[in-house]
Scaffold this motif. Structure first.
Motif, short mmCIF file in Angstrom:
data_model
loop_
_atom_site.label_atom_id
_atom_site.label_comp_id
_atom_site.label_asym_id
_atom_site.label_seq_id
_atom_site.Cartn_x
_atom_site.Cartn_y
_atom_site.Cartn_z
N ALA A 77 5.59 7.09 11.21
CA ALA A 77 5.06 7.92 10.13
C ALA A 77 4.73 7.09 8.90
O ALA A 77 3.83 7.45 8.13
N ALA A 78 5.42 6.00 8.71
CA ALA A 78 5.21 5.19 7.51
C ALA A 78 3.88 4.44 7.54
O ALA A 78 3.21 4.32 6.53
N VAL A 79 3.50 3.95 8.70
CA VAL A 79 2.30 3.13 8.76
C VAL A 79 1.19 3.73 9.62
O VAL A 79 0.14 3.12 9.77
N SER A 80 1.42 4.91 10.17
CA SER A 80 0.37 5.52 10.99
C SER A 80 -0.68 6.17 10.11
O SER A 80 -0.43 6.52 8.96
N ARG A 98 -9.57 3.97 -5.46
CA ARG A 98 -9.88 3.19 -4.26
C ARG A 98 -9.52 1.72 -4.46
O ARG A 98 -8.98 1.08 -3.55
N GLU A 99 -9.79 1.17 -5.63
CA GLU A 99 -9.43 -0.23 -5.89
C GLU A 99 -7.92 -0.42 -5.88
O GLU A 99 -7.41 -1.39 -5.31
N ALA A 100 -7.18 0.50 -6.49
CA ALA A 100 -5.72 0.39 -6.51
C ALA A 100 -5.16 0.56 -5.10
O ALA A 100 -4.21 -0.13 -4.72
N HIS A 101 -5.75 1.45 -4.30
CA HIS A 101 -5.30 1.63 -2.92
C HIS A 101 -5.56 0.37 -2.12
O HIS A 101 -4.72 -0.05 -1.32
N TRP A 102 -6.72 -0.24 -2.29
CA TRP A 102 -7.03 -1.46 -1.54
C TRP A 102 -6.05 -2.57 -1.91
O TRP A 102 -5.57 -3.29 -1.04
N THR A 103 -5.72 -2.70 -3.19
CA THR A 103 -4.76 -3.70 -3.62
C THR A 103 -3.39 -3.43 -2.99
O THR A 103 -2.73 -4.36 -2.49
N ALA A 104 -2.95 -2.17 -2.99
CA ALA A 104 -1.66 -1.82 -2.40
C ALA A 104 -1.67 -2.05 -0.89
O ALA A 104 -0.70 -2.54 -0.32
N PHE A 105 -2.79 -1.75 -0.24
CA PHE A 105 -2.91 -1.95 1.21
C PHE A 105 -2.84 -3.44 1.55
O PHE A 105 -2.15 -3.84 2.49
N GLN A 106 -3.54 -4.26 0.79
CA GLN A 106 -3.51 -5.71 1.03
C GLN A 106 -2.10 -6.26 0.80
O GLN A 106 -1.65 -7.12 1.56
N ALA A 107 -1.43 -5.76 -0.23
CA ALA A 107 -0.05 -6.21 -0.49
C ALA A 107 0.87 -5.79 0.64
O ALA A 107 1.77 -6.54 1.04
N MET A 108 0.67 -4.58 1.18
CA MET A 108 1.48 -4.12 2.31
C MET A 108 1.26 -5.01 3.53
O MET A 108 2.21 -5.43 4.19
N ARG A 109 0.01 -5.31 3.82
CA ARG A 109 -0.27 -6.18 4.96
C ARG A 109 0.34 -7.56 4.77
O ARG A 109 0.84 -8.16 5.73
N HIS A 116 6.89 -10.62 9.82
CA HIS A 116 6.68 -11.06 11.20
C HIS A 116 6.84 -12.57 11.33
O HIS A 116 7.45 -13.06 12.29
N ASP A 117 6.33 -13.32 10.34
CA ASP A 117 6.51 -14.78 10.35
C ASP A 117 7.99 -15.14 10.30
O ASP A 117 8.45 -16.02 11.01
N TRP A 118 8.74 -14.44 9.44
CA TRP A 118 10.18 -14.70 9.33
C TRP A 118 10.89 -14.32 10.63
O TRP A 118 11.73 -15.07 11.11
#
Length: 189
Positions: A77-80, A98-109, A116-118
């Protein structure tokens, strides 16, 4: 040459009918436009609410990962439906959202990739430790993601509530109000 009474009556009725029709048409047009704007506003508020819920769910996931280092099983549910939310924001949201959402989405990724690297590091058993450079990178990206989420939530709140009216200043003259000793306003001289 003047108008005879029959011509004057016909002219008056014609002008009255045109005015009535024009008024009815303008009123209907304004009503339709207002209803359409209200429907779009309602859908936009639904999307903003969905975005706020998604940000909080991702925040909970991020907090759990930061404290335990373990990816929980119930994260669907969190990432779907991130792409569905992004599409709905593209339709209804303002550029600022939209710009703030894109920034938050990039930060989440970024923090998900860092986790995953860790988690997939070779040669060592990953443990939550600030001495591990991969964990330190993860925690740094988590903080950046939290900041971008707070910014997105603030922008969403501003969009929903609009600009708030400033409170009345203390110095404005209010002739019919005086404070009661307990602080409540009273009518009086």
């Amino acid at each position: 040459m003047g108008l005879n009474p029959a011509e004057a009556a016909i002219t008056g009725m014609t002008l009255g009918a045109i005015a009535s029709f024009s008024g009815a048409w303008l009123t209907q047009h304004a009503t339709d436009r207002r209803e359409r704007e209200n429907r779009v506003w309602s859908r936009c508020m639904d999307v903003y609410e969905e975005a706020m819920v998604a940000v909080h769910r991702v925040g909970d996931l991020r907090a759990q990962l930061s404290s335990t280092g373990e990816w929980p099983d119930d994260t669907g549910a969190a990432v779907s439906d991130v792409h569905v939310l992004a599409a709905r924001l593209e339709i209804y949201a303002t550029d600022r959202v939209r710009e703030a959402h894109w920034t938050a989405f990039q930060a989440m990724r970024a923090w998900i990739n860092a986790w995953h690297d860790w988690d997939n590091q070779e040669g060592t058993n990953p443990r939550v430790s600030q001495t591990d450079p991969l964990w330190a990178e993860f925690t740094k990206l988590v903080e950046e993601s939290e900041d971008s989420d707070h910014q997105l939530l603030g922008i969403l709140r501003d969009e929903v509530h609009g600009k708030r009216k400033p409170r009345r200043s203390w110095w404005k003259w209010r002739p019919f109000r005086r404070a009661d000793p307990d602080g409540s306003p009273q009518l009086g001289a």
